[in-house]
Design a protein around this motif. Sequence first.
Motif, short mmCIF file in Angstrom:
data_model
loop_
_atom_site.label_atom_id
_atom_site.label_comp_id
_atom_site.label_asym_id
_atom_site.label_seq_id
_atom_site.Cartn_x
_atom_site.Cartn_y
_atom_site.Cartn_z
N ARG A 134 0.86 -1.17 0.00
CA ARG A 134 0.00 0.00 0.00
C ARG A 134 0.90 1.23 0.00
NH1 ARG A 134 -2.90 -3.69 -0.54
NH2 ARG A 134 -4.91 -4.15 0.43
N ILE A 135 0.66 2.15 -0.92
CA ILE A 135 1.44 3.38 -0.96
C ILE A 135 0.48 4.56 -0.93
CG2 ILE A 135 3.34 2.30 -2.22
CD1 ILE A 135 2.36 3.62 -4.77
N PRO A 136 0.95 5.78 -0.59
CA PRO A 136 0.06 6.95 -0.51
C PRO A 136 -0.66 7.20 -1.83
CG PRO A 136 2.17 7.41 0.52
CD PRO A 136 2.32 6.09 -0.16
N SER A 137 -1.80 7.81 -1.73
CA SER A 137 -2.64 8.04 -2.91
C SER A 137 -1.99 8.99 -3.91
CB SER A 137 -4.01 8.59 -2.49
OG SER A 137 -3.84 9.81 -1.78
N ASP A 138 -1.07 9.84 -3.47
CA ASP A 138 -0.42 10.77 -4.38
C ASP A 138 0.97 10.28 -4.80
OD1 ASP A 138 0.74 11.06 -1.91
OD2 ASP A 138 0.96 13.24 -2.05
N ALA A 139 1.21 8.97 -4.66
CA ALA A 139 2.50 8.40 -5.03
C ALA A 139 2.41 7.68 -6.37
CB ALA A 139 2.98 7.42 -3.95
N LEU A 140 3.56 7.35 -6.90
CA LEU A 140 3.66 6.63 -8.17
C LEU A 140 4.73 5.55 -8.00
CD1 LEU A 140 2.82 6.50 -11.22
CD2 LEU A 140 4.79 7.97 -11.68
N ALA A 141 4.45 4.37 -8.51
CA ALA A 141 5.39 3.26 -8.40
C ALA A 141 5.94 2.90 -9.77
CB ALA A 141 4.73 2.04 -7.77
N CYS A 142 7.15 2.41 -9.77
CA CYS A 142 7.81 1.97 -11.01
C CYS A 142 8.28 0.54 -10.80
CB CYS A 142 8.97 2.89 -11.33
SG CYS A 142 10.00 2.33 -12.72
N PHE A 143 7.84 -0.37 -11.65
CA PHE A 143 8.28 -1.77 -11.57
C PHE A 143 9.25 -2.03 -12.72
CE2 PHE A 143 7.89 -6.20 -12.99
CZ PHE A 143 8.31 -6.84 -11.83
N THR A 144 10.47 -2.45 -12.39
CA THR A 144 11.47 -2.80 -13.40
C THR A 144 11.75 -4.29 -13.33
OG1 THR A 144 13.20 -2.15 -11.81
CG2 THR A 144 12.58 -0.54 -13.48
N PRO A 145 11.51 -5.01 -14.42
CA PRO A 145 11.72 -6.47 -14.39
C PRO A 145 13.19 -6.88 -14.39
CG PRO A 145 11.04 -5.76 -16.58
CD PRO A 145 10.92 -4.56 -15.69
N THR A 146 14.07 -6.02 -14.92
CA THR A 146 15.50 -6.37 -14.97
C THR A 146 16.18 -5.96 -13.67
OG1 THR A 146 15.91 -4.29 -16.13
CG2 THR A 146 15.74 -6.31 -17.47
N ALA A 147 15.70 -6.55 -12.58
CA ALA A 147 16.27 -6.29 -11.26
C ALA A 147 16.06 -7.54 -10.41
CB ALA A 147 15.60 -5.09 -10.61
N GLY A 148 16.88 -7.67 -9.40
CA GLY A 148 16.77 -8.83 -8.53
C GLY A 148 17.93 -8.86 -7.56
N PHE A 149 18.51 -10.04 -7.36
CA PHE A 149 19.62 -10.13 -6.41
C PHE A 149 20.63 -11.17 -6.86
CE2 PHE A 149 16.35 -13.07 -5.02
CZ PHE A 149 17.04 -14.21 -4.67
N LEU A 150 21.88 -10.93 -6.47
CA LEU A 150 23.00 -11.83 -6.72
C LEU A 150 23.39 -12.52 -5.41
CD1 LEU A 150 24.97 -9.32 -8.86
CD2 LEU A 150 24.45 -11.61 -9.68
N ASP A 151 23.74 -13.79 -5.50
CA ASP A 151 24.27 -14.52 -4.35
C ASP A 151 25.75 -14.15 -4.22
OD1 ASP A 151 25.42 -16.49 -2.63
OD2 ASP A 151 23.71 -17.79 -3.01
N ALA A 152 26.03 -13.20 -3.35
CA ALA A 152 27.35 -12.56 -3.31
C ALA A 152 28.49 -13.56 -3.10
CB ALA A 152 27.38 -11.49 -2.22
N SER A 153 28.40 -14.39 -2.08
CA SER A 153 29.49 -15.31 -1.78
C SER A 153 29.73 -16.29 -2.92
CB SER A 153 29.19 -16.08 -0.49
OG SER A 153 29.23 -15.22 0.63
N ARG A 154 28.65 -16.82 -3.49
CA ARG A 154 28.81 -17.77 -4.58
C ARG A 154 29.36 -17.10 -5.83
NH1 ARG A 154 23.18 -20.92 -4.77
NH2 ARG A 154 24.22 -22.10 -6.42
N CYS A 155 29.04 -15.82 -6.03
CA CYS A 155 29.59 -15.08 -7.17
C CYS A 155 31.10 -14.98 -7.08
CB CYS A 155 28.98 -13.69 -7.25
SG CYS A 155 27.25 -13.64 -7.77
N VAL A 156 31.60 -14.66 -5.88
CA VAL A 156 33.05 -14.55 -5.68
C VAL A 156 33.73 -15.88 -5.97
CG1 VAL A 156 34.86 -14.21 -3.95
CG2 VAL A 156 32.92 -12.64 -4.05
N LEU A 157 33.22 -16.94 -5.38
CA LEU A 157 33.84 -18.26 -5.57
C LEU A 157 33.74 -18.73 -7.01
CD1 LEU A 157 32.63 -20.06 -2.31
CD2 LEU A 157 34.84 -18.97 -2.76
#
Length: 216
Positions: A134-157
């Motif tokens: 739920r966001i305020p009535s005078d707000a605007l949201a932006c959804f970007t599909p090219t976003a997420g998360f990286l598994d940091a430790s596994r990325c390093v290894l």
Amino acid sequence: MNPAPTTDVRCLVLGLGAMGSGALYHLARRGAAPCGLEQFALGHALGSSHGYSRVFRTLYHEALYTRLAEAALPLWRELEAVSGETLLTLNGMISYARKNNPQLRRYLEVFAGSGGACTLLQPAELSARFPALRIPSDALACFTPTAGFLDASRCVLAHVAAARRAGADVRTETAVQAIDLGAERPVVRTATGTYRCDRLIVASGPWASVLLRDLQ
């Protein structure tokens, strides 16, 4: 007592966290035969590159960062293919602010200029699509599909393992004592030996202030 040996390398990377391990891998895949030095064990939790998640996003306030993130996306997928690991999860990201917020406008202008895909949602549309939000009535949201998360430790290894397979020399438990740029080639001194290199990359994170303190 015998003097510490000197090793000559083309490219030397100091620090094998997120940035250093990535640099090492991409140098190795280009045939540069790099050497990477890490003062602790690989995947240690003493810096800022450990843990299960780091945000990956393409929505930024500067176009350069958006372009860099977009260029990195296929490289992460390449590393997944090379390593056989799942490293990047794209589940999308929601950003919102009041409609007159200058930072939100800047983000959207930059993103539109890059040609990135995003969906603008009014408060009611956001709640219909994501009932927990739920966001305020005078707000605007932006959804970007090219976003997420990286598994940091596994990325390093994964980066270090792939770099080794591509010909990189990796030396752990090797703390740097001094960097000398006064000679014809950069010289790095450790307790176990000295390294001369043609190219030097310092990716030492919070230790950079100590390593680089005396450099001119």
